[in-house]
Design a protein around this motif. Sequence first.
Motif, short mmCIF file in Angstrom:
data_model
loop_
_atom_site.label_atom_id
_atom_site.label_comp_id
_atom_site.label_asym_id
_atom_site.label_seq_id
_atom_site.Cartn_x
_atom_site.Cartn_y
_atom_site.Cartn_z
N ILE A 1 8.59 -15.57 -15.96
CA ILE A 1 8.60 -14.28 -15.28
C ILE A 1 7.98 -13.18 -16.15
O ILE A 1 7.30 -12.30 -15.65
CB ILE A 1 10.03 -13.91 -14.82
CG1 ILE A 1 9.99 -12.71 -13.88
CG2 ILE A 1 10.94 -13.67 -16.00
CD1 ILE A 1 11.31 -12.43 -13.19
N ASP A 2 8.18 -13.26 -17.45
CA ASP A 2 7.64 -12.21 -18.33
C ASP A 2 6.12 -12.15 -18.31
O ASP A 2 5.55 -11.11 -18.62
CB ASP A 2 8.15 -12.39 -19.76
CG ASP A 2 9.62 -12.03 -19.90
OD1 ASP A 2 10.14 -11.32 -19.02
OD2 ASP A 2 10.24 -12.45 -20.88
N PHE B 1 8.76 -6.78 -10.60
CA PHE B 1 10.01 -7.49 -10.30
C PHE B 1 11.17 -6.49 -10.28
O PHE B 1 11.97 -6.48 -9.35
CB PHE B 1 10.27 -8.59 -11.34
CG PHE B 1 9.42 -9.81 -11.15
CD1 PHE B 1 9.89 -10.92 -10.45
CD2 PHE B 1 8.13 -9.85 -11.65
CE1 PHE B 1 9.10 -12.04 -10.26
CE2 PHE B 1 7.33 -10.97 -11.47
CZ PHE B 1 7.81 -12.07 -10.77
N ALA B 2 11.24 -5.63 -11.28
CA ALA B 2 12.32 -4.63 -11.35
C ALA B 2 12.24 -3.64 -10.20
O ALA B 2 13.26 -3.16 -9.72
CB ALA B 2 12.26 -3.89 -12.69
N LEU B 3 11.03 -3.37 -9.73
CA LEU B 3 10.86 -2.45 -8.60
C LEU B 3 11.25 -3.09 -7.27
O LEU B 3 11.32 -2.42 -6.25
CB LEU B 3 9.40 -1.97 -8.53
CG LEU B 3 8.94 -1.06 -9.66
CD1 LEU B 3 7.43 -0.83 -9.57
CD2 LEU B 3 9.69 0.26 -9.64
N GLY B 4 11.45 -4.41 -7.27
CA GLY B 4 11.88 -5.11 -6.08
C GLY B 4 10.76 -5.56 -5.16
O GLY B 4 10.99 -5.92 -4.01
N PRO C 1 0.80 -1.23 0.00
CA PRO C 1 0.00 0.00 0.00
C PRO C 1 0.83 1.28 0.00
O PRO C 1 0.35 2.33 -0.42
CB PRO C 1 -0.84 -0.12 1.28
CG PRO C 1 -0.12 -1.10 2.14
CD PRO C 1 0.62 -2.02 1.21
N GLN C 2 2.08 1.20 0.42
CA GLN C 2 2.93 2.38 0.47
C GLN C 2 3.46 2.76 -0.91
O GLN C 2 3.94 3.87 -1.11
CB GLN C 2 4.10 2.17 1.44
CG GLN C 2 5.21 1.24 0.92
CD GLN C 2 4.88 -0.25 0.95
OE1 GLN C 2 3.78 -0.68 1.27
NE2 GLN C 2 5.86 -1.07 0.59
N ALA C 3 3.34 1.87 -1.87
CA ALA C 3 3.88 2.12 -3.21
C ALA C 3 2.78 2.55 -4.17
O ALA C 3 1.63 2.14 -4.04
CB ALA C 3 4.55 0.86 -3.75
N GLU C 4 3.14 3.40 -5.10
CA GLU C 4 2.21 3.79 -6.16
C GLU C 4 2.56 2.97 -7.39
O GLU C 4 3.51 3.29 -8.10
CB GLU C 4 2.31 5.28 -6.43
CG GLU C 4 1.82 6.13 -5.28
CD GLU C 4 1.82 7.60 -5.58
OE1 GLU C 4 1.73 7.98 -6.76
OE2 GLU C 4 1.91 8.37 -4.62
N ILE C 5 1.80 1.91 -7.60
CA ILE C 5 2.09 0.98 -8.69
C ILE C 5 0.99 1.10 -9.74
O ILE C 5 -0.19 1.07 -9.39
CB ILE C 5 2.15 -0.47 -8.16
CG1 ILE C 5 3.23 -0.59 -7.09
CG2 ILE C 5 2.39 -1.45 -9.29
CD1 ILE C 5 3.21 -1.89 -6.32
N ASP C 6 1.40 1.23 -11.00
CA ASP C 6 0.40 1.24 -12.06
C ASP C 6 0.51 -0.05 -12.88
O ASP C 6 1.41 -0.85 -12.68
CB ASP C 6 0.47 2.50 -12.93
CG ASP C 6 1.72 2.58 -13.79
OD1 ASP C 6 2.16 1.53 -14.33
OD2 ASP C 6 2.26 3.68 -13.94
N ALA C 7 -0.41 -0.22 -13.79
CA ALA C 7 -0.55 -1.49 -14.53
C ALA C 7 0.64 -1.81 -15.42
O ALA C 7 0.85 -2.97 -15.77
CB ALA C 7 -1.83 -1.47 -15.36
N SER C 8 1.44 -0.82 -15.77
CA SER C 8 2.55 -1.08 -16.69
C SER C 8 3.91 -1.17 -15.99
O SER C 8 4.92 -1.43 -16.64
CB SER C 8 2.61 0.01 -17.77
OG SER C 8 2.89 1.26 -17.16
#
Length: 84
Positions: free
Chosen positions: A61-62, A29-32, A18-25
Amino acid sequence: MSVTAKDQILAFVRERYPQAEIDASQDIFALGFVNSLFAMELVMFVEKTFEVTIPNEELRIDNFRTADTMATLVARLAPGLAAA
């Protein structure tokens, strides 16, 4: 307006972080954000929520990097569901 596969997947990921602002694109994985346990949780969430079985050849993974790619996977496995 109906809730799409992408919306449900994104909500699942956002609920976990919830602390992260994640969008659909964004590549989670790269964000950790993804460790091996969460990767398995993602697989199980997709299978249970969308009532699909992910074949071994699709466990790449892709297919799980973004909400967009997971929604595309769901659309391939269950063509009747709205992916976008």
